[in-house]
Design an enzyme around this catalytic site. Structure first.
Site, PDB file in Angstrom:
ATOM      1  N   ASN A  12       0.869  -1.179   0.000  1.00 53.67           N
ATOM      2  CA  ASN A  12       0.000   0.000   0.000  1.00 53.67           C
ATOM      3  C   ASN A  12       0.906   1.228   0.000  1.00 53.67           C
ATOM      4  OD1 ASN A  12      -1.816   2.031   0.443  1.00 53.67           O
ATOM      5  ND2 ASN A  12      -2.381   1.381   2.524  1.00 53.67           N
ATOM      6  N   TRP A  13       0.999   1.847  -1.156  1.00 52.74           N
ATOM      7  CA  TRP A  13       1.920   2.985  -1.283  1.00 52.74           C
ATOM      8  C   TRP A  13       1.370   4.262  -0.645  1.00 52.74           C
ATOM      9  CZ3 TRP A  13       3.789   2.715  -7.137  1.00 52.74           C
ATOM     10  CH2 TRP A  13       4.513   1.528  -7.314  1.00 52.74           C
ATOM     11  N   LYS A  14       0.105   4.258  -0.298  1.00 56.07           N
ATOM     12  CA  LYS A  14      -0.547   5.456   0.255  1.00 56.07           C
ATOM     13  C   LYS A  14      -0.310   6.643  -0.696  1.00 56.07           C
ATOM     14  CE  LYS A  14      -0.220   3.279   4.728  1.00 56.07           C
ATOM     15  NZ  LYS A  14      -0.109   3.372   6.175  1.00 56.07           N
ATOM     16  N   HIS A 102      -9.524   1.113   4.818  1.00 56.75           N
ATOM     17  CA  HIS A 102      -8.249   1.301   5.528  1.00 56.75           C
ATOM     18  C   HIS A 102      -8.483   2.252   6.710  1.00 56.75           C
ATOM     19  CE1 HIS A 102      -4.153   2.532   6.418  1.00 56.75           C
ATOM     20  NE2 HIS A 102      -3.776   1.411   5.819  1.00 56.75           N
ATOM     21  N   GLU A 104      -6.883   4.694   7.720  1.00 47.46           N
ATOM     22  CA  GLU A 104      -6.690   6.113   7.381  1.00 47.46           C
ATOM     23  C   GLU A 104      -7.938   6.681   6.705  1.00 47.46           C
ATOM     24  OE1 GLU A 104      -2.895   5.589   5.424  1.00 47.46           O
ATOM     25  OE2 GLU A 104      -2.038   5.068   7.374  1.00 47.46           O
ATOM     26  N   GLU A 174      -5.069  -4.700  10.699  1.00 47.09           N
ATOM     27  CA  GLU A 174      -4.036  -3.686  10.901  1.00 47.09           C
ATOM     28  C   GLU A 174      -4.313  -2.922  12.193  1.00 47.09           C
ATOM     29  OE1 GLU A 174      -2.102  -2.475   6.901  1.00 47.09           O
ATOM     30  OE2 GLU A 174      -3.879  -1.270   7.165  1.00 47.09           O
ATOM     31  N   GLY A 180       2.896   2.531  10.722  1.00 49.17           N
ATOM     32  CA  GLY A 180       3.862   3.613  10.553  1.00 49.17           C
ATOM     33  C   GLY A 180       4.589   4.005  11.822  1.00 49.17           C
ATOM     34  N   SER A 220       3.808  -1.906  10.284  1.00 50.44           N
ATOM     35  CA  SER A 220       5.266  -1.968  10.453  1.00 50.44           C
ATOM     36  C   SER A 220       5.859  -3.324  10.059  1.00 50.44           C
ATOM     37  CB  SER A 220       5.654  -1.590  11.887  1.00 50.44           C
ATOM     38  OG  SER A 220       5.236  -0.252  12.162  1.00 50.44           O
ATOM     39  N   GLY A 241       2.984  -0.982   4.253  1.00 43.42           N
ATOM     40  CA  GLY A 241       2.995   0.431   3.894  1.00 43.42           C
ATOM     41  C   GLY A 241       4.399   0.893   3.547  1.00 43.42           C
ATOM     42  N   GLY A 242       5.051   1.576   4.481  1.00 47.00           N
ATOM     43  CA  GLY A 242       6.358   2.195   4.247  1.00 47.00           C
ATOM     44  C   GLY A 242       7.375   1.304   3.550  1.00 47.00           C
TER      45      GLY A 242
HETATM   46  P1  13P Z   1       3.242   0.594   7.621  1.00 49.94           P
HETATM   47  O1  13P Z   1       3.739  -0.710   7.022  1.00 49.94           O
HETATM   48  O2  13P Z   1       3.962   1.801   7.081  1.00 49.94           O
HETATM   49  O3  13P Z   1       3.176   0.514   9.100  1.00 49.94           O
HETATM   50  O4  13P Z   1       1.714   0.774   7.110  1.00 49.94           O
HETATM   51  C1  13P Z   1       0.824  -0.256   7.265  1.00 49.94           C
HETATM   52  C2  13P Z   1      -0.395   0.051   6.486  1.00 49.94           C
HETATM   53  O5  13P Z   1      -1.179   0.903   6.854  1.00 49.94           O
HETATM   54  C3  13P Z   1      -0.625  -0.694   5.241  1.00 49.94           C
HETATM   55  O6  13P Z   1      -1.915  -0.493   4.764  1.00 49.94           O
END
Ligand code: 13P
Length: 259
Positions: A12-14, A102, A104, A174, A180, A220, A241-242
């Site tokens: 997930n590149w956000k 998600h 977010e 999640e 993050g 993470s 994510g990251g």
């Molecule tokens: P991180 O891997 O950056 O913690 O993000 C997780 C996430 O929200 C994936 O959708």
């Protein structure tokens, strides 16, 4: 009898990578992954909408096995919904997996369980696979309300979805406090909640559906913790994510078997 579940690892590149950066990232990822990796694991990337057409062109012209994903969509098919993107538009770009609900989207943009349920149905109705997200805040976990929160999100998200569709879906657990933050859930905590989710699906939709549904852990995830997470019986993949933004790091996660 237990259904073998093929792992699925999704990036997930956000709101990161413009379309030039997206092309580079996908090309590099393709270069790092081999045939065996794709046989063992489904790999999807979920770039911003503005990148999807660009990566689709690259993926299809080079016959890459990387699956094209999206991070969200609106539940209506078309119409006067300024700024939104519909499921049919994504399906037309050969998107196969769409992240829905998600944390977010829920926390920053106010998506409700009802919106999430409509989006799940819109994605399925356009022959794509939803990755239905759930997870509790730190406050909820500390108050002993984590399971109740997750159960509510899953039951609401799956309301009215056919059994066959449930079996084809992906659920992502999640915990919000692990996103993050560098603070991963222990593999034991992650396993416990993923097993709990499978139980909720069994109760609501049937044992066969629960056995088939794939459950990802997200929060993470890194090359250093993926192997232990994937060793858990109810964790079938990861939503990253990251660490999915760098092709080398994401490839190392996909190749968790080699660690
Ligand atoms: P991180 O891997 O950056 O913690 O993000 C997780 C996430 O929200 C994936 O959708």
């Amino acid at each position: 009898m237990a259904t073998p579940r093929k792992p699925i690892i999704s990036g997930n590149w956000k709101m990161n990578h413009n379309h030039f950066e997206a092309i580079q990232c996908v090309q590099k990822l393709h270069y790092r992954l081999d045939v065996d990796d794709h046989e063992n694991v489904d790999v999807s990337v979920h770039p911003p909408f503005t990148d999807i057409r660009s990566i689709q062109t690259v993926i299809e012209s080079d016959k890459m096995k990387i699956l094209i994903g999206a991070q969200n969509c609106y539940f209506e098919q078309k119409g006067a919904f300024t700024g939104e993107v519909s499921a049919p538009m994504l399906a037309k770009l050969n998107v196969t997996h769409v992240i829905v609900g998600h944390s977010e989207r829920r926390e920053i943009f106010g998506e409700t369980d009802e919106d999430v349920n409509k989006k799940v149905k819109a994605v399925l109705g356009n022959e794509m696979t939803p990755i239905l997200c759930c997870g509790e805040t730190l406050e909820e976990r500390e108050a002993g309300r984590a399971e109740a929160k997750v159960e509510g999100q899953i039951l609401a998200g799956l309301a009215g979805v056919t059994k066959a569709h449930v079996a084809s879906m992906v659920i992502a657990y999640e915990p919000i406090w692990a996103i993050g933050t560098g603070r991963t859930a222990t593999s034991e905590d992650a396993q416990n909640m993923c097993a709990f989710i499978r139980g909720v699906v069994a109760e609501a939709c049937g044992a066969e559906q629960a056995e088939a549904v794939r459950i990802q852990y997200g929060g993470s995830v890194k090359p250093g913790n993926i192997a232990e997470l994937m060793a858990q019986p109810d964790i079938d993949g990861a939503l990253v994510g990251g660490a999915s933004l760098e092709a080398d790091e994401f490839a190392a996660i996909v190749q968790y078997r080699n660690h």
